[in-house]
Design an enzyme around this catalytic site. Structure first.
Site, PDB file in Angstrom:
ATOM      1  CE  LYS A   1      -1.937   2.757   2.831  1.00 44.79           C
ATOM      2  NZ  LYS A   1      -1.599   3.916   2.363  1.00 44.79           N
TER       3      LYS A   1
ATOM      4  CD  GLU B   1      14.329   1.184   8.248  1.00 43.80           C
ATOM      5  OE1 GLU B   1      14.572   2.163   8.847  1.00 43.80           O
ATOM      6  OE2 GLU B   1      14.618  -0.158   8.508  1.00 43.80           O
TER       7      GLU B   1
ATOM      8  CB  CYS C   1      13.320   9.158   7.518  1.00 44.36           C
ATOM      9  SG  CYS C   1      14.493   8.357   6.498  1.00 44.36           S
TER      10      CYS C   1
ATOM     11  CD  GLU D   1      10.244  12.881  11.242  1.00 42.26           C
ATOM     12  OE1 GLU D   1       8.984  12.451  11.443  1.00 42.26           O
ATOM     13  OE2 GLU D   1      10.982  12.264  10.665  1.00 42.26           O
TER      14      GLU D   1
HETATM   15  P1  NAD Z   1       2.495   8.160   7.868  1.00 42.17           P
HETATM   16  O1  NAD Z   1       3.096   7.422   9.136  1.00 42.17           O
HETATM   17  O2  NAD Z   1       1.636   9.170   8.343  1.00 42.17           O
HETATM   18  O3  NAD Z   1       2.314   7.265   6.765  1.00 42.17           O
HETATM   19  C1  NAD Z   1       3.171   6.137   6.068  1.00 42.17           C
HETATM   20  C2  NAD Z   1       2.041   5.257   5.504  1.00 42.17           C
HETATM   21  O4  NAD Z   1       1.484   4.512   6.606  1.00 42.17           O
HETATM   22  C3  NAD Z   1       1.124   5.649   4.594  1.00 42.17           C
HETATM   23  O5  NAD Z   1       1.152   4.849   3.311  1.00 42.17           O
HETATM   24  C4  NAD Z   1       0.062   5.795   5.432  1.00 42.17           C
HETATM   25  O6  NAD Z   1      -1.289   5.557   4.635  1.00 42.17           O
HETATM   26  C5  NAD Z   1       0.324   4.385   6.286  1.00 42.17           C
HETATM   27  N1  NAD Z   1      -0.622   4.415   7.427  1.00 42.17           N
HETATM   28  C6  NAD Z   1      -1.123   5.649   8.070  1.00 42.17           C
HETATM   29  N2  NAD Z   1      -1.645   5.026   9.255  1.00 42.17           N
HETATM   30  C7  NAD Z   1      -1.726   3.787   9.265  1.00 42.17           C
HETATM   31  C8  NAD Z   1      -2.160   2.461  10.179  1.00 42.17           C
HETATM   32  N3  NAD Z   1      -2.770   2.872  10.979  1.00 42.17           N
HETATM   33  N4  NAD Z   1      -2.226   1.268   9.635  1.00 42.17           N
HETATM   34  C9  NAD Z   1      -1.295   0.877   8.603  1.00 42.17           C
HETATM   35  N5  NAD Z   1      -0.942   1.973   7.675  1.00 42.17           N
HETATM   36  C10 NAD Z   1      -0.992   3.142   8.135  1.00 42.17           C
HETATM   37  O7  NAD Z   1       4.086   8.760   7.528  1.00 42.17           O
HETATM   38  P2  NAD Z   1       4.316   9.772   6.239  1.00 42.17           P
HETATM   39  O8  NAD Z   1       3.797  11.165   6.555  1.00 42.17           O
HETATM   40  O9  NAD Z   1       3.824   9.408   5.006  1.00 42.17           O
HETATM   41  O10 NAD Z   1       5.773   9.903   5.987  1.00 42.17           O
HETATM   42  C11 NAD Z   1       6.511  10.676   6.736  1.00 42.17           C
HETATM   43  C12 NAD Z   1       7.205  10.015   7.587  1.00 42.17           C
HETATM   44  O11 NAD Z   1       7.882   8.678   7.324  1.00 42.17           O
HETATM   45  C13 NAD Z   1       8.189  10.751   8.555  1.00 42.17           C
HETATM   46  O12 NAD Z   1       8.008  10.689   9.778  1.00 42.17           O
HETATM   47  C14 NAD Z   1       9.663  10.146   8.080  1.00 42.17           C
HETATM   48  O13 NAD Z   1      10.698  10.351   8.902  1.00 42.17           O
HETATM   49  C15 NAD Z   1       9.225   8.713   8.130  1.00 42.17           C
HETATM   50  N6  NAD Z   1      10.393   8.064   6.947  1.00 42.17           N
HETATM   51  C16 NAD Z   1      11.094   7.248   7.641  1.00 42.17           C
HETATM   52  C17 NAD Z   1      12.040   6.601   6.802  1.00 42.17           C
HETATM   53  C18 NAD Z   1      13.035   5.768   7.293  1.00 42.17           C
HETATM   54  O14 NAD Z   1      13.743   4.890   6.595  1.00 42.17           O
HETATM   55  N7  NAD Z   1      13.256   5.475   8.636  1.00 42.17           N
HETATM   56  C19 NAD Z   1      12.235   6.835   5.295  1.00 42.17           C
HETATM   57  C20 NAD Z   1      10.991   7.720   4.982  1.00 42.17           C
HETATM   58  C21 NAD Z   1      10.272   8.289   5.751  1.00 42.17           C
END
Ligand code: NAD
Length: 490
Positions: free
Chosen positions: A183, A259, A294, A393
């Site tokens: 997804k 991650e 991230c 963040e």
């Molecule tokens: P997010 O957590 O809002 O969403 C990430 C994904 O999870 C999306 O596809 C979203 O639809 C899904 N999601 C949301 N709630 C969910 C649930 N309850 N169950 C299952 N899936 C769910 O994050 P974002 O805003 O899309 O991305 C930014 C974040 O991602 C930042 O915190 C960033 O640091 C982190 N990030 C981490 C890495 C890493 O390698 N550590 C890399 C890229 C981004």
């Protein structure tokens, strides 16, 4: 000439299941372009029935197509073809990615697509390079440890690097013989579907990689909870990661790779070397992808001797950024993903000022950018350690500046109570770099650089609130296999 007309790119908006595009009517979500805020497509908000269909087909096809049981070398060959097709598709795939994500077209073509294809090649090579183990037992017995795929891996990706994140999840899981239901983020949903189409074109049996569209709460959580999903690989925020870990625990005790977010320090000592070079490193560390990475190095912890010259240089570099739509090949600076993210950055910068910080440069949105949100690279000084800009963040191009005199003080400031993703250490003294590296609570430490190399062998992953497990490296491949212990009496 890479520039293109964003209104002339056509693409499929539905789910991609069993090698077919489908548009099931379970509600719709509008998708907006980050550069100008325009709504440009809808995606389905897939519910439990669609998720179940995708997962059940993945499990069935994984077995009936022989994907899990064929020779690993055969899997590797298909993955290599997939990587080649991704490279060849760059003119179209690049437009699709630049259209709806925060990545400018030149950046997508020159970096993101080659990086995505190469990650898949790395895992194609892993497919037949890892074996189990023969274990020393009595002479009339045979003890073995046999790796095997989990089954269906549920993968969930964020919006900031849609293509490479998909390759980091699918590459190791498929190479190890699993099927994947992915997804993508509802904010950047389309390029992942194109990747899956190319996988089938390369010879991946239809149904072994399915893409389901929808929001996290609706579609993502159904995927995590489905009983046939045996492992979950997630990249996203710490808050969502915690929810997923709980859901995975209560719905089948599934292993998770998480991650998550970061608030990474850039620790600069007086002997860091050439100021211009150090300033460029710090700058890239917090402005790449508009700070929406991230690993962004968003906390500058700088020793007092070098601080004035470094800050002066950084302020002047920050003033040179210009916003631009992601479909123009002259654009180098990314918009924020949407107005919600823009308002979040704005409100945290305001709150940080109310808590006593001083804006050295930036601190506001660029003007005249239609409904796109471009935030000026921002330096915040006089920040106490409990200031919200240090603790949270922000996920925008905002750098806090904190000063130190002694080594121990600098290292203490670099530690964060919540996050432990990465850290940058800038010094020409090897003993100092080694002491700092050993002390820092961070899953990755970069010394005299900031950011990943193209070496996929180096895994990435956080400590504490920044996650569990690793993406990239051999570790990500091995995390996609479970180990079966076998003891045979002759
Ligand atoms: P997010 O957590 O809002 O969403 C990430 C994904 O999870 C999306 O596809 C979203 O639809 C899904 N999601 C949301 N709630 C969910 C649930 N309850 N169950 C299952 N899936 C769910 O994050 P974002 O805003 O899309 O991305 C930014 C974040 O991602 C930042 O915190 C960033 O640091 C982190 N990030 C981490 C890495 C890493 O390698 N550590 C890399 C890229 C981004």
């Amino acid at each position: 000439m890479l520039s293109f007309d964003p209104d002339k790119v056509s693409f499929s908006t539905g789910n991609y299941i069993d090698g077919q595009h489908s548009q099931l009517n379970e509600g719709q979500l509008q998708v907006h372009r980050p550069s100008d805020g325009k709504a440009y497509a809808d995606i389905p908000e897939s519910g439990s029935a669609v998720v179940a269909q995708a997962v059940e087909i993945a499990e069935k096809k994984r077995i009936s197509s022989g994907w899990s049981t064929c020779s690993p070398r055969q899997r590797g060959a298909i993955l290599r073809r997939w990587a080649d097709l991704i490279d060849e598709d760059a003119p179209y795939l690049g437009q699709l990615e630049a259209l709806g994500s925060t990545r400018p077209i030149a950046d997508v073509i020159n970096h993101e697509i080659p990086f995505t294809a190469e990650a898949i090649r790395f895992y194609a090579e892993c497919a037949d390079k890892y074996s189990g183990d023969l274990l020393p037992t009595r002479q009339d017995s045979l003890g073995m440890l046999i790796p095997e795929p989990y089954g269906v891996v549920g993968a969930i990706t964020p919006w900031n690097f849609p293509l490479s994140m998909a390759s980091w999840k699918c590459g190791p899981a498929l190479a190890a013989g699993n099927a994947v239901v992915l997804k993508p983020s509802e904010l950047t949903p389309f390029s992942t579907v194109r990747m899956a189409e190319l996988a089938v074109k390369a010879g991946l049996p239809a149904g072994v990689l399915n893409i389901v569209q929808g929001s996290g709460l609706h579609t993502g959580s159904e995927l995590v909870k489905h009983p046939l999903v045996r492992k979950v690989s997630f990249t996203g925020s710490t808050r969502t990661g915690a929810q997923i870990m709980s859901d995975a625990g209560f719905n089948g005790m599934k292993p998770v790779t998480l991650e998550l977010g970061g608030k990474s320090p850039q620790l600069v000592f007086n002997d860091a070397g050439d100021i211009d070079e150090v300033a460029q490193r710090i700058l890239r560390g917090f402005t790449a992808n508009g700070g929406q990475a991230c690993v962004a190095g968003t906390r500058l912890i700088v020793q007092r001797g070098i601080a004035p010259a470094l800050i002066e240089k950084l302020v002047s570099l920050c003033q040179q950024f210009k916003p631009g739509n992601t479909w123009l090949d002259t654009t180098r600076y990314s918009p924020l993903i949407d107005h919600r993210q823009g308002e979040k950055v704005q409100s945290l910068v305001r709150q940080s000022c109310e808590e006593g910080c001083e804006v050295l440069v930036g601190g506001q949105r660029f003007e005249n950018t239609e409904d796109g949100w471009f935030w000026q690279p921002t330096l915040l000084a006089n920040v106490a350690n409990d200031n919200c800009a240090v603790q949270e963040e922000i996920f925008g191009p905002v750098l806090t500046v904190q000063y130190f005199d002694e080594e121990e003080e600098g290292i203490a400031l670099a530690q964060h109570d919540t996050y432990g993703l990465c850290a940058g250490v800038h010094t020409l003294s090897l003993p100092l770099a080694m002491r700092a590296m050993q002390s820092l609570n961070a899953g990755t430490v970069w010394v005299n650089r900031y950011g990943r190399s193209g070496d996929f062998i180096i895994p990435t992953g956080g400590f504490m609130g920044s996650g569990i497990g690793k993406d990239l490296g051999r570790q990500a491949f091995q995390a996609c296999q479970r180990q079966k212990s076998v003891l045979i009496d002759f």
